[in-house]
Design a protein around this motif. Structure first.
Motif, PDB file in Angstrom:
ATOM      1  N   ASP A  51       0.865  -1.140   0.010  1.00 29.33           N
ATOM      2  CA  ASP A  51       0.079  -0.090  -0.011  1.00 29.33           C
ATOM      3  C   ASP A  51       0.934   1.276  -0.167  1.00 29.33           C
ATOM      4  OD1 ASP A  51      -1.739   2.196   0.764  1.00 29.33           O
ATOM      5  OD2 ASP A  51      -3.025   0.923   1.840  1.00 29.33           O
ATOM      6  N   VAL A  52       0.979   1.600  -1.146  1.00 24.63           N
ATOM      7  CA  VAL A  52       2.152   2.881  -1.314  1.00 24.63           C
ATOM      8  C   VAL A  52       1.449   4.021  -0.479  1.00 24.63           C
ATOM      9  CG1 VAL A  52       3.051   4.573  -3.019  1.00 24.63           C
ATOM     10  CG2 VAL A  52       2.897   2.144  -3.704  1.00 24.63           C
ATOM     11  N   GLU A  53       0.086   4.415  -0.685  1.00 22.80           N
ATOM     12  CA  GLU A  53      -0.254   5.775   0.390  1.00 22.80           C
ATOM     13  C   GLU A  53      -0.018   5.513   1.767  1.00 22.80           C
ATOM     14  OE1 GLU A  53      -1.054   8.522  -1.202  1.00 22.80           O
ATOM     15  OE2 GLU A  53      -0.464   7.388  -3.360  1.00 22.80           O
ATOM     16  N   GLN A  54      -0.048   4.244   2.192  1.00 24.98           N
ATOM     17  CA  GLN A  54       0.005   4.005   3.540  1.00 24.98           C
ATOM     18  C   GLN A  54       1.569   3.915   3.837  1.00 24.98           C
ATOM     19  OE1 GLN A  54      -2.006   3.609   6.358  1.00 24.98           O
ATOM     20  NE2 GLN A  54      -3.562   4.524   5.089  1.00 24.98           N
ATOM     21  N   GLY A  55       2.673   3.640   3.129  1.00 24.41           N
ATOM     22  CA  GLY A  55       3.814   3.868   3.026  1.00 24.41           C
ATOM     23  C   GLY A  55       4.409   5.097   3.042  1.00 24.41           C
ATOM     24  N   PHE A  56       3.829   5.929   2.321  1.00 24.62           N
ATOM     25  CA  PHE A  56       4.396   7.306   2.398  1.00 24.62           C
ATOM     26  C   PHE A  56       3.830   8.011   3.749  1.00 24.62           C
ATOM     27  CE2 PHE A  56       4.379   7.322  -2.379  1.00 24.62           C
ATOM     28  CZ  PHE A  56       5.588   7.281  -2.535  1.00 24.62           C
ATOM     29  N   LYS A  57       2.913   7.637   4.346  1.00 22.82           N
ATOM     30  CA  LYS A  57       2.383   8.195   5.630  1.00 22.82           C
ATOM     31  C   LYS A  57       3.116   7.892   6.664  1.00 22.82           C
ATOM     32  CE  LYS A  57      -2.619   8.544   4.399  1.00 22.82           C
ATOM     33  NZ  LYS A  57      -4.060   7.860   4.664  1.00 22.82           N
ATOM     34  N   LYS A  58       3.807   6.835   6.538  1.00 27.37           N
ATOM     35  CA  LYS A  58       4.618   6.190   7.675  1.00 27.37           C
ATOM     36  C   LYS A  58       6.263   6.725   7.444  1.00 27.37           C
ATOM     37  CE  LYS A  58       2.181   1.897   8.242  1.00 27.37           C
ATOM     38  NZ  LYS A  58       2.170   0.351   7.953  1.00 27.37           N
ATOM     39  N   ALA A  59       6.404   7.121   6.175  1.00 29.60           N
ATOM     40  CA  ALA A  59       7.771   7.617   6.011  1.00 29.60           C
ATOM     41  C   ALA A  59       8.146   8.954   6.732  1.00 29.60           C
ATOM     42  CB  ALA A  59       7.852   7.962   4.717  1.00 29.60           C
ATOM     43  N   LYS A  75       8.940   9.310  -6.764  1.00 28.62           N
ATOM     44  CA  LYS A  75       8.486   9.666  -5.433  1.00 28.62           C
ATOM     45  C   LYS A  75       8.692   8.408  -4.542  1.00 28.62           C
ATOM     46  CE  LYS A  75       4.424  11.062  -2.670  1.00 28.62           C
ATOM     47  NZ  LYS A  75       2.760  11.328  -2.568  1.00 28.62           N
ATOM     48  N   THR A  76       9.536   8.979  -3.417  1.00 26.86           N
ATOM     49  CA  THR A  76      10.102   7.848  -2.568  1.00 26.86           C
ATOM     50  C   THR A  76       9.858   8.319  -1.208  1.00 26.86           C
ATOM     51  OG1 THR A  76      11.774   7.309  -4.398  1.00 26.86           O
ATOM     52  CG2 THR A  76      12.214   6.437  -2.097  1.00 26.86           C
ATOM     53  N   GLY A  77       9.714   7.315  -0.364  1.00 28.97           N
ATOM     54  CA  GLY A  77       9.447   7.624   1.061  1.00 28.97           C
ATOM     55  C   GLY A  77      10.203   6.846   1.887  1.00 28.97           C
ATOM     56  N   ALA A  78      11.005   7.430   2.785  1.00 24.38           N
ATOM     57  CA  ALA A  78      11.994   6.450   3.888  1.00 24.38           C
ATOM     58  C   ALA A  78      11.984   6.966   5.016  1.00 24.38           C
ATOM     59  CB  ALA A  78      13.632   6.858   3.103  1.00 24.38           C
ATOM     60  N   LYS A  79      12.643   6.123   6.114  1.00 27.09           N
ATOM     61  CA  LYS A  79      12.880   6.419   7.277  1.00 27.09           C
ATOM     62  C   LYS A  79      13.904   7.161   7.552  1.00 27.09           C
ATOM     63  CE  LYS A  79       9.030   4.305   9.453  1.00 27.09           C
ATOM     64  NZ  LYS A  79       8.323   4.867  10.147  1.00 27.09           N
ATOM     65  N   MET A 114       7.969   3.341  -2.578  1.00 26.69           N
ATOM     66  CA  MET A 114       8.498   3.830  -4.179  1.00 26.69           C
ATOM     67  C   MET A 114       7.408   3.843  -4.880  1.00 26.69           C
ATOM     68  SD  MET A 114      12.002   1.453  -4.040  1.00 26.69           S
ATOM     69  CE  MET A 114      11.798   1.318  -5.885  1.00 26.69           C
ATOM     70  N   GLN A 115       7.490   5.010  -5.825  1.00 32.46           N
ATOM     71  CA  GLN A 115       6.356   5.139  -6.959  1.00 32.46           C
ATOM     72  C   GLN A 115       7.115   5.863  -8.225  1.00 32.46           C
ATOM     73  OE1 GLN A 115       2.932   7.149  -5.577  1.00 32.46           O
ATOM     74  NE2 GLN A 115       1.927   7.351  -7.599  1.00 32.46           N
ATOM     75  N   CYS A 116       6.433   5.236  -9.303  1.00 32.84           N
ATOM     76  CA  CYS A 116       7.035   5.721 -10.450  1.00 32.84           C
ATOM     77  C   CYS A 116       5.982   5.872 -11.591  1.00 32.84           C
ATOM     78  CB  CYS A 116       8.058   4.643 -11.127  1.00 32.84           C
ATOM     79  SG  CYS A 116       8.689   5.417 -12.677  1.00 32.84           S
ATOM     80  N   VAL A 119       8.582  -2.182 -15.471  1.00 33.93           N
ATOM     81  CA  VAL A 119       8.139  -2.528 -14.405  1.00 33.93           C
ATOM     82  C   VAL A 119       8.993  -3.091 -13.220  1.00 33.93           C
ATOM     83  CG1 VAL A 119       6.385  -3.944 -13.200  1.00 33.93           C
ATOM     84  CG2 VAL A 119       5.761  -2.595 -15.262  1.00 33.93           C
ATOM     85  N   GLY A 120       9.655  -4.289 -13.768  1.00 31.88           N
ATOM     86  CA  GLY A 120      10.623  -5.040 -13.047  1.00 31.88           C
ATOM     87  C   GLY A 120      12.009  -4.312 -12.682  1.00 31.88           C
ATOM     88  N   VAL A 121      12.438  -3.507 -13.710  1.00 32.15           N
ATOM     89  CA  VAL A 121      13.668  -2.915 -13.565  1.00 32.15           C
ATOM     90  C   VAL A 121      13.684  -1.951 -12.391  1.00 32.15           C
ATOM     91  CG1 VAL A 121      15.254  -1.071 -14.498  1.00 32.15           C
ATOM     92  CG2 VAL A 121      14.414  -3.194 -15.734  1.00 32.15           C
ATOM     93  N   PHE A 122      12.511  -1.175 -12.040  1.00 36.65           N
ATOM     94  CA  PHE A 122      12.174  -0.122 -11.330  1.00 36.65           C
ATOM     95  C   PHE A 122      12.457  -0.698  -9.500  1.00 36.65           C
ATOM     96  CE2 PHE A 122       8.832   1.912  -8.399  1.00 36.65           C
ATOM     97  CZ  PHE A 122       9.726   3.156  -8.303  1.00 36.65           C
ATOM     98  N   ASP A 123      11.924  -2.042  -9.329  1.00 37.84           N
ATOM     99  CA  ASP A 123      12.157  -2.414  -7.839  1.00 37.84           C
ATOM    100  C   ASP A 123      13.228  -3.466  -8.052  1.00 37.84           C
ATOM    101  OD1 ASP A 123      10.802  -5.231  -8.626  1.00 37.84           O
ATOM    102  OD2 ASP A 123       9.094  -3.627  -8.667  1.00 37.84           O
ATOM    103  N   MET A 124      14.109  -3.529  -9.081  1.00 47.86           N
ATOM    104  CA  MET A 124      15.025  -4.840  -9.233  1.00 47.86           C
ATOM    105  C   MET A 124      15.966  -4.477  -8.120  1.00 47.86           C
ATOM    106  SD  MET A 124      16.927  -5.881 -12.561  1.00 47.86           S
ATOM    107  CE  MET A 124      18.106  -7.373 -12.616  1.00 47.86           C
TER     108      MET A 124
END
Length: 764
Positions: A162-170, A290-294, A302-304, A325-330
């Motif tokens: 869940d990307v949106e939840q991930g960004f909220k936790k970043a 768009k990337t969120g991190a601790k 991670m979003q592209c 698609v695969g390269v983005f998170d490879m």
């Protein structure tokens, strides 16, 4: 680690002598009796309706033997993205890009053919055109294809977690936009084809420079309207490709049409200006990250958003989007990943493959974006990567299974060799150092079959001949195959020959050399064929030596008992014993390999589409002249996970060539258009390539992970070595003068503008 006799040795390419002596025949050397010369008439408009075509004057010109348009053959739609075919051989009802084909002529010489083109009258109704990705997506923009809303020809979406939840936790989120242009592989030889139709048998022989023949043959046969059984394709030597010569393209189609109409052989070769004006290559790309991190640098989301300009037709762009698609998170472990890919029609040249595909563009953007993110977190980017990258045994978000992965080792080796800790932020004024990493597939199940087949023949004189349908255009598959056969049979490379031409009438199936697949697939097939020969010989020799085949070994041109090496026979005597035992000659070994990969889910891009995955990291050191904007790349350290070093001579050449190509991507290369959609570059005088004077010092480091699927543990590296260079240079430029260039190439005027507009941090 096992010791090998041939594998791992620096062996020159087996076709070197034929090349430097001029004996090797290329496609442009093919001359057939009575051969005619063909030329193609192309549209001067980017978007126009075809009202009428009058070829009568051209047909009456002395020396003209055939003129063809869409009315001469059934128009069959085609395309490389199955189920998305959208292109006819000729401009049918209208043309959608400058240079689109509308007619072709065959004449006794090139001058007559050129004159005939001038006599063909085409009435056009010019239509509004659109050339830029985001302009084409706007409501009310001219539609390139009426059925494509907002000019979106294809889209793909992939979500894990869940990307949106991930960004909220970043703790920190960063967003950036990057843009890359169309570029070409700049192959030495232009596209060329010779077609020879036999009207009696109804058979067409096509001499083609395409990398991919067997899987493309059914499509080509359908386009020209003959049975696959009546189509024979011969591929002579190819100067080089870099992906641009992947398929049998329009020169082959129109040569075939003309030959079928007049019953004579027809040759079509593009001129260099025609090559530039109509080259299909890697498409322009816009990427939003768009990337969120601790706070500690742990990736959370991670979003592209991936916008690619497919040009007038889809061609290869859907495959590019699917692979990205695969390269983005490879590279990275991340629990929440989202990728949205849109392939957009414009009135420009359609896309095709180029070394590394649009991974080149995505890699530039992602590495630049994450370098900025790491700086925002006050982290060394190398530490950021080491904290988040994938390791052996991982399964990526896109379901890539990493049975070997030396990415961490590559990062460690390249930073150690470059003096990263000592140099980062500490170099003299206007000098900087930058880091980037990359991953790429070693093969990609794109056409339904990844089968490679190799035959090994041994005659009664002990001569060993290898037959393979591989595509040899300078990267060395012929040498690799011969080395594998030599290792298995205990012979030297000099004892083995391999076919120079590929001929579908005599050479077995081969999926082709694309996507860095050759080493794994063709190497394994070669080993299997050689082992088949060895098995048959061992059965005869074992009986003579009163032992069992499993006790025998082949080495140093002998076959002997492993524990009693003095008891054995020479390879030649083994062949004679085989012949004298009543066995049929020649002795033939058959080998094939099709990896247990998965078909990609075309809706999401998920699937283990490659049997192996290559990784690499690079550090670039640059110097920037702030008066002129000129960037000088001083050195590049490149570390790559190659599985196993098969041939260090070829590997080092691949690495140096890959860095040079990445240098061109970063600082020089761009195909651009005028306001009418015409390509501005017409030759190498105005398409900027890095010369020997710009080539930096390159140090190559090889990380041997021993992939469980590859021949002797090896895997392909031809593409991954070219991918990190542009981002490493961009990051080094920032380290030197504190400016970011988000649109390639990073030309001097862009750097000067960035210096004026921004607030650069220039070391003094």
């Amino acid at each position: 680690m096992k010791e090998y006799s041939v594998i791992g040795k620096p062996i020159p390419q087996v076709d070197s002598v034929a090349k430097v002596s001029g004996r090797l025949k290329y496609i442009t050397d093919i001359v057939l009796p009575g051969m005619l010369h063909g030329k193609i008439l192309r549209s001067p408009y980017a978007h126009a309706r075809i009202v009428r075509i009058d070829t009568s004057k051209a047909e009456r010109l002395p020396g003209v033997r055939a003129v063809v348009t869409s009315r001469d053959f059934p128009m069959v739609k085609s395309g490389r993205a199955l189920g998305l075919e959208d292109e006819y051989p000729f401009g049918f009802d209208k043309v959608r890009h400058c240079g689109e084909e509308v007619a072709a002529v065959a004449a006794i010489d090139e001058d007559t053919a050129e004159e005939a083109l001038d006599l063909i009258k085409v009435d056009y109704e010019e239509l509004p055109a659109v050339f830029e990705i985001e302009e084409a997506m706007k409501t009310g923009a001219p539609l390139v294809h009426d059925n494509a809303k907002n000019n979106i020809g294809y889209e793909i979406h992939h979500t894990v977690g869940d990307v949106e939840q991930g960004f909220k936790k970043a703790d920190y989120i960063r967003e950036d936009r990057f843009e890359t242009p169309m570029a070409t592989g700049a192959a030495l030889g232009p596209r060329c084809a010779v077609a020879d139709y036999d009207s009696v048998s109804g058979t067409l022989t096509l001499y083609s420079d395409a990398n991919i023949i067997y899987s493309a043959l059914p499509v080509f046969a359908r386009i020209i309207g003959i049975s696959e059984k009546k189509l024979r394709v011969i591929r002579p030597a190819v100067a080089c490709s870099f992906g641009n010569k992947g398929r049998m393209n329009e020169v082959g189609i129109y040569a075939a049409f003309l030959s079928m109409k007049c019953g004579r052989s027809v040759r079509i070769e593009r001129k260099r200006e025609e090559e530039f004006a109509n080259i299909r290559s890697v498409e322009p790309l816009i990427t939003y990250f768009k990337t969120g991190a601790k706070k500690d640098g742990t990736l959370i989301a991670m979003q592209c958003r991936h916008l690619s300009n497919s040009g007038a037709y889809l061609d290869f762009s859907p495959w590019d989007a699917r692979q990205n698609v695969g390269v983005f998170d490879m590279l990275f472990r991340c629990p929440n990943v989202k990728f949205d890919g849109y392939v957009v029609y414009t009135n420009t040249i359609p896309s095709a493959a180029l070394r590394g595909l649009t991974n080149r563009a995505l890699n530039f953007g992602q590495n630049s974006h994450l370098d900025m993110l790491a700086r925002d977190l006050n982290m060394d980017v190398v530490d950021f990567y080491l904290k988040n990258v994938h390791q052996k045994g991982d399964v990526t978000a896109s379901k890539y299974r990493l049975d070997s992965c030396g990415l961490i080792e590559c990062i460690q080796e390249v930073t150690r060799a470059s003096g990263w800790e000592e140099k980062r932020g500490k170099l003299p004024a206007k000098r900087g150092i930058g880091f980037a990493a990359a991953g790429h597939t070693c093969g990609f199940r794109a056409y339904g079959s990844d089968l490679s087949t190799v035959l090994v023949e041994v005659d009664d004189l002990g001569c060993v001949r290898v037959i393979s349908g591989r595509s040899e255009y300078g990267q060395g598959p012929s040498t690799m195959i011969v080395m594998c056969v030599a290792e298995e049979l205990g012979l030297g490379v000099e004892d083995i020959t391999i076919n120079e031409f590929t001929d579908t009438q005599f050479v077995p199936w081969e999926c082709g050399n694309y996507g860095s697949r050759g080493t794994v697939q063709q190497g394994n097939a070669a080993i299997a064929a050689a082992q088949d020969v060895k098995r048959q010989l061992f059965e005869v020799v074992a009986e003579k030596l009163r032992t069992t085949p499993d006790q025998l070994e082949a080495k140093d041109k002998r076959i002997f008992i492993r524990d009693q090496p003095n008891k054995g026979v020479s390879f030649l005597w083994a062949v004679k014993d085989y012949r004298d035992s009543g066995k049929l000659m020649p002795l033939i070994g058959r080998g094939y390999y099709e990896p247990p990969t998965e078909d990609m889910d075309t809706n999401t891009g998920e699937g283990n589409v490659s049997i192996a995955y290559g990784f690499g990291a690079q550090v670039a050191e640059v110097e920037v002249d702030i008066e002129t904007g000129k960037v000088t790349v001083l050195r590049v350290i490149s570390a790559n996970d190659c599985g196993k070093v098969l041939n260090p001579l070829i590997l080092n050449s691949e690495s140096e060539g890959g860095v040079s190509m990445g240098l061109g991507t970063a600082l020089f290369e761009e195909i651009s258009y005028d306001e009418k959609g015409r390509v501005l570059q017409t030759s190498y005088a105005d398409y900027r390539l890095p010369s020997v004077w710009q080539q930096p010092e390159v140090r190559s480091i090889w990380v041997e992970t021993i992939d469980p699927h590859g021949p002797y543990g090896a895997k392909g590296i031809a593409e991954v070595v070219s991918l990190p260079t542009a981002a490493a240079i961009a990051n080094a430029i920032y380290d030197a003068i504190g400016v970011r260039i988000r649109k390639l190439p990073m030309l001097p005027w862009k750097i000067l503008n960035a210096l004026k507009e921004g607030n650069p941090i220039i070391k003094v």
